[in-house]
Design a protein around this motif. Structure first.
Motif, PDB file in Angstrom:
ATOM      1  N   ASN A 112      25.529 -31.039 -41.058  1.00 46.15           N
ATOM      2  CA  ASN A 112      25.608 -30.550 -39.519  1.00 46.15           C
ATOM      3  C   ASN A 112      26.281 -31.358 -38.445  1.00 46.15           C
ATOM      4  O   ASN A 112      25.575 -32.429 -37.985  1.00 46.15           O
ATOM      5  CB  ASN A 112      24.084 -30.116 -39.433  1.00 46.15           C
ATOM      6  CG  ASN A 112      24.263 -28.922 -38.484  1.00 46.15           C
ATOM      7  OD1 ASN A 112      24.343 -29.283 -37.583  1.00 46.15           O
ATOM      8  ND2 ASN A 112      22.903 -27.190 -38.741  1.00 46.15           N
ATOM      9  N   HIS A 113      27.267 -30.867 -38.248  1.00 46.07           N
ATOM     10  CA  HIS A 113      28.041 -31.435 -36.542  1.00 46.07           C
ATOM     11  C   HIS A 113      26.952 -31.752 -35.374  1.00 46.07           C
ATOM     12  O   HIS A 113      27.063 -33.034 -34.658  1.00 46.07           O
ATOM     13  CB  HIS A 113      29.070 -30.317 -36.103  1.00 46.07           C
ATOM     14  CG  HIS A 113      29.380 -30.770 -35.426  1.00 46.07           C
ATOM     15  ND1 HIS A 113      30.619 -31.740 -35.061  1.00 46.07           N
ATOM     16  CD2 HIS A 113      29.976 -30.925 -33.877  1.00 46.07           C
ATOM     17  CE1 HIS A 113      31.208 -31.763 -33.979  1.00 46.07           C
ATOM     18  NE2 HIS A 113      30.508 -31.666 -33.107  1.00 46.07           N
ATOM     19  N   LEU A 114      26.475 -31.053 -34.875  1.00 48.05           N
ATOM     20  CA  LEU A 114      24.648 -30.993 -34.577  1.00 48.05           C
ATOM     21  C   LEU A 114      24.078 -31.917 -34.535  1.00 48.05           C
ATOM     22  O   LEU A 114      23.831 -32.619 -33.684  1.00 48.05           O
ATOM     23  CB  LEU A 114      23.957 -29.691 -33.927  1.00 48.05           C
ATOM     24  CG  LEU A 114      24.742 -28.479 -33.581  1.00 48.05           C
ATOM     25  CD1 LEU A 114      24.070 -27.947 -33.316  1.00 48.05           C
ATOM     26  CD2 LEU A 114      25.796 -29.063 -32.237  1.00 48.05           C
ATOM     27  N   ALA A 116      24.661 -34.545 -36.316  1.00 46.97           N
ATOM     28  CA  ALA A 116      25.558 -36.160 -36.404  1.00 46.97           C
ATOM     29  C   ALA A 116      25.489 -36.677 -34.817  1.00 46.97           C
ATOM     30  O   ALA A 116      25.339 -37.629 -35.079  1.00 46.97           O
ATOM     31  CB  ALA A 116      26.784 -35.484 -37.314  1.00 46.97           C
ATOM     32  N   HIS A 117      25.826 -35.399 -34.102  1.00 46.22           N
ATOM     33  CA  HIS A 117      25.793 -35.892 -33.091  1.00 46.22           C
ATOM     34  C   HIS A 117      24.135 -37.099 -32.361  1.00 46.22           C
ATOM     35  O   HIS A 117      24.602 -37.780 -31.539  1.00 46.22           O
ATOM     36  CB  HIS A 117      25.627 -34.904 -31.728  1.00 46.22           C
ATOM     37  CG  HIS A 117      27.263 -34.485 -31.594  1.00 46.22           C
ATOM     38  ND1 HIS A 117      28.030 -35.463 -30.897  1.00 46.22           N
ATOM     39  CD2 HIS A 117      27.448 -33.303 -31.728  1.00 46.22           C
ATOM     40  CE1 HIS A 117      29.546 -34.542 -30.557  1.00 46.22           C
ATOM     41  NE2 HIS A 117      28.979 -33.585 -31.307  1.00 46.22           N
ATOM     42  N   VAL A 118      23.800 -36.414 -33.258  1.00 48.53           N
ATOM     43  CA  VAL A 118      22.205 -36.717 -32.623  1.00 48.53           C
ATOM     44  C   VAL A 118      22.619 -38.113 -34.090  1.00 48.53           C
ATOM     45  O   VAL A 118      21.456 -39.512 -32.753  1.00 48.53           O
ATOM     46  CB  VAL A 118      20.786 -36.344 -33.254  1.00 48.53           C
ATOM     47  CG1 VAL A 118      19.624 -37.187 -33.061  1.00 48.53           C
ATOM     48  CG2 VAL A 118      20.594 -35.244 -32.396  1.00 48.53           C
ATOM     49  N   VAL A 137      24.206 -31.936 -25.880  1.00 46.12           N
ATOM     50  CA  VAL A 137      24.827 -31.500 -24.587  1.00 46.12           C
ATOM     51  C   VAL A 137      26.601 -31.493 -25.634  1.00 46.12           C
ATOM     52  O   VAL A 137      27.237 -32.252 -25.264  1.00 46.12           O
ATOM     53  CB  VAL A 137      24.289 -31.537 -23.440  1.00 46.12           C
ATOM     54  CG1 VAL A 137      23.734 -31.096 -23.230  1.00 46.12           C
ATOM     55  CG2 VAL A 137      24.666 -33.233 -23.812  1.00 46.12           C
ATOM     56  N   SER A 138      27.193 -30.345 -26.208  1.00 47.29           N
ATOM     57  CA  SER A 138      28.578 -30.133 -26.566  1.00 47.29           C
ATOM     58  C   SER A 138      29.311 -28.747 -26.082  1.00 47.29           C
ATOM     59  O   SER A 138      28.899 -27.863 -25.126  1.00 47.29           O
ATOM     60  CB  SER A 138      28.572 -30.482 -28.219  1.00 47.29           C
ATOM     61  OG  SER A 138      28.107 -29.316 -28.254  1.00 47.29           O
ATOM     62  N   GLY A 139      30.390 -28.578 -26.065  1.00 50.27           N
ATOM     63  CA  GLY A 139      31.295 -28.024 -25.564  1.00 50.27           C
ATOM     64  C   GLY A 139      31.379 -26.248 -26.075  1.00 50.27           C
ATOM     65  O   GLY A 139      30.883 -24.772 -25.647  1.00 50.27           O
ATOM     66  N   THR A 303      31.685 -38.016 -27.693  1.00 48.68           N
ATOM     67  CA  THR A 303      32.871 -37.017 -28.538  1.00 48.68           C
ATOM     68  C   THR A 303      32.811 -36.840 -30.166  1.00 48.68           C
ATOM     69  O   THR A 303      32.618 -38.005 -30.282  1.00 48.68           O
ATOM     70  CB  THR A 303      34.098 -37.236 -27.201  1.00 48.68           C
ATOM     71  OG1 THR A 303      34.163 -38.015 -27.585  1.00 48.68           O
ATOM     72  CG2 THR A 303      33.677 -37.108 -26.015  1.00 48.68           C
ATOM     73  N   ASP A 304      33.459 -36.326 -29.664  1.00 48.07           N
ATOM     74  CA  ASP A 304      33.429 -36.041 -31.941  1.00 48.07           C
ATOM     75  C   ASP A 304      34.379 -37.071 -32.675  1.00 48.07           C
ATOM     76  O   ASP A 304      35.182 -36.919 -31.745  1.00 48.07           O
ATOM     77  CB  ASP A 304      33.910 -34.460 -31.973  1.00 48.07           C
ATOM     78  CG  ASP A 304      33.477 -33.100 -31.575  1.00 48.07           C
ATOM     79  OD1 ASP A 304      31.493 -32.601 -31.712  1.00 48.07           O
ATOM     80  OD2 ASP A 304      34.107 -32.006 -31.332  1.00 48.07           O
ATOM     81  N   ASN A 305      33.679 -37.613 -33.502  1.00 45.61           N
ATOM     82  CA  ASN A 305      34.491 -38.675 -33.889  1.00 45.61           C
ATOM     83  C   ASN A 305      33.920 -38.153 -35.622  1.00 45.61           C
ATOM     84  O   ASN A 305      32.821 -37.748 -36.070  1.00 45.61           O
ATOM     85  CB  ASN A 305      34.003 -39.968 -33.403  1.00 45.61           C
ATOM     86  CG  ASN A 305      32.696 -39.498 -33.514  1.00 45.61           C
ATOM     87  OD1 ASN A 305      32.025 -40.477 -34.325  1.00 45.61           O
ATOM     88  ND2 ASN A 305      32.009 -39.764 -32.805  1.00 45.61           N
ATOM     89  N   ALA A 307      32.757 -40.816 -37.037  1.00 43.62           N
ATOM     90  CA  ALA A 307      31.575 -41.989 -37.902  1.00 43.62           C
ATOM     91  C   ALA A 307      30.389 -41.286 -37.183  1.00 43.62           C
ATOM     92  O   ALA A 307      29.249 -41.821 -38.876  1.00 43.62           O
ATOM     93  CB  ALA A 307      31.997 -43.028 -36.644  1.00 43.62           C
ATOM     94  N   MET A 308      30.412 -40.417 -36.467  1.00 41.81           N
ATOM     95  CA  MET A 308      29.039 -39.696 -36.814  1.00 41.81           C
ATOM     96  C   MET A 308      28.488 -39.012 -37.931  1.00 41.81           C
ATOM     97  O   MET A 308      27.489 -39.003 -38.414  1.00 41.81           O
ATOM     98  CB  MET A 308      28.831 -38.551 -35.404  1.00 41.81           C
ATOM     99  CG  MET A 308      29.881 -37.242 -35.918  1.00 41.81           C
ATOM    100  SD  MET A 308      29.905 -36.695 -33.998  1.00 41.81           S
ATOM    101  CE  MET A 308      29.862 -34.823 -34.024  1.00 41.81           C
ATOM    102  N   VAL A 309      29.568 -38.930 -38.376  1.00 39.77           N
ATOM    103  CA  VAL A 309      29.292 -37.396 -40.098  1.00 39.77           C
ATOM    104  C   VAL A 309      28.610 -38.733 -40.872  1.00 39.77           C
ATOM    105  O   VAL A 309      27.469 -38.283 -42.108  1.00 39.77           O
ATOM    106  CB  VAL A 309      30.643 -36.232 -40.224  1.00 39.77           C
ATOM    107  CG1 VAL A 309      30.625 -36.377 -41.415  1.00 39.77           C
ATOM    108  CG2 VAL A 309      31.066 -35.462 -38.933  1.00 39.77           C
TER     109      VAL A 309
HETATM  110 ZN    ZN Z   1      30.263 -32.191 -31.009  1.00 41.60          ZN
END
Ligand code: ZN
Ligand code: KG4
Length: 341
Positions: A112-114, A116-118, A137-139, A303-305, A307-309
């Motif tokens: 999950n992308h969200l 991954a932001h965490v 908080v994203s786009g 911001t999206d990358n 590495a977070m995934v």
């Molecule tokens: Zn994002």
């Protein structure tokens, strides 16, 4: 024995990201952005983004391997964003990840992308405290989460009922005649402005409003009215600073309220808007005053990358989760509670 080498692939919006991670250690973070192709449209054009991912996928992956000084055959497992995001864009990343997983005979985790932001914060500040409150908080999303285990236990406390915070930045920038994406531009322009110049509304902060939900459309309308007001000289810097202040104020009031209500001593802020300098500054002040420990990844990791995934893949794998079937489907509306597919 060293921890497994995880390759992460992100293609949910307009950034093609490939990251390499071992445990909490970031080895490479290669990002190719198609943002320049979207500027003249004032927003991301899904078909253009998907095409750009297709072109950037393989070169970005090779750049990541080079940066980390590893070979493709060294990769122990792969992780890829399965959702949420743009349908066509997600398909490019997952098709690539499935192909590499099959060719290398390595497990693949659709994540999950969200979440991954965490999870990305582990790369900067180490293992996540449990539980923690996460302000995402994203786009495309704005949520308050109660995270007990980022690999498996994420609960939504509240979310936006209309625009996402990043979307509000992008729309307000357009109203002010500033280019897309609006977040970084407003951040820059606001430095010269007075945040107290205009008392913009704080959405959903009344006593009868849901404590953890957000609304930014009223704020956007208030900015539009201010801009249209005849005869008044509008200082773009003042409006930008006042708007940014209103967003940061509401986000932090609710995030710290969630910490207090749930007896949680750790707050994490993630997603593209977490790169905002005023939000970071105000978060540091207010968390300290509330006795809450604050974690915010450095702006480049917000911001999206990719590495977070990879970071989330590492957490999920370490938790012993089953890898995804190679025929898993992407889900543009994947809810944040579904950390893996
Ligand atoms: Zn994002
Ligand atoms: O997380 P992200 O990179 O992509 C999504 O998953 O949506 O977030 C992108 C959003 C955009 O709306 C962009 O304007 C906003 O994050 N953003 C910012 C800043 N940098 C990016 N907003 C405010 N201040 C910034 N410095």
């Amino acid at each position: 024995m060293s921890e497994p080498l995880i390759l992460g692939i992100e293609t949910s919006c307009d950034e093609t990201g490939v990251g390499l991670v071992r445990g909490n250690t970031l080895l490479a973070d290669a990002v190719a952005s198609s943002v320049d192709s979207h500027v003249r449209y004032g927003g991301v054009v899904p078909e253009v983004a998907a095409r750009a991912h297709l072109e950037a996928m393989v070169p970005t992956l090779h750049r990541a391997l080079e940066l980390a000084g590893v070979r493709l055959s060294d990769v122990d497992a792969l992780a890829v964003t399965a959702g949420p995001g743009l349908a066509g864009a997600l398909l490019v990343g997952t098709a690539a990840a499935k192909s590499y997983a099959l060719a290398l005979d390595r497990p693949l985790y659709g994540v999950n992308h969200l979440a991954a932001h965490v999870a990305v914060d582990t790369l900067e500040h180490g293992d996540l405290p449990r539980p923690l409150v996460a302000l995402l908080v994203s786009g495309g999303h704005t949520s308050l989460l109660l995270v007990d285990d980022i690999a498996s236990d994420v609960r939504t406390l509240g979310a936006t009922v209309d625009d996402a915070a990043g979307e509000a930045f992008d729309k307000v920038a357009r109203l002010l005649g500033l280019p897309y994406p609006g977040g970084p531009v407003i951040d820059r322009v606001a430095v010269a402005g007075n945040p107290a110049a205009v008392a913009f509304p704080r959405g959903m902060t009344g006593p009868r409003d849901a404590a953890y939900d957000f609304s930014f459309s009223g704020l956007k309308t208030a900015v539009a009215r201010w801009v249209e007001r005849a005869g008044e000289p509008v200082s773009v810097a003042d409006v930008a600073a006042s708007f940014q202040e209103a967003v940061a104020d509401v986000l932090l009031r609710k995030a710290l309220r969630a910490c207090r209500d749930h007896g949680v001593g750790d707050l994490l802020i993630g997603g593209g808007v977490a790169a905002n300098s005023r939000l970071r500054e105000l978060a540091a002040q207010r968390s300290a005053a509330a006795g809450v420990r604050l974690r915010v990844p450095r702006p480049g990791l917000c911001t999206d990358n990719g590495a977070m995934v990879a970071a989330l893949g590492a957490r999920v794998m370490a938790a012993g989760a089953k890898s995804s079937a190679l025929d898993f489907a992407t889900d543009p509306g994947l809810p944040v509670e579904r950390v893996t597919v």
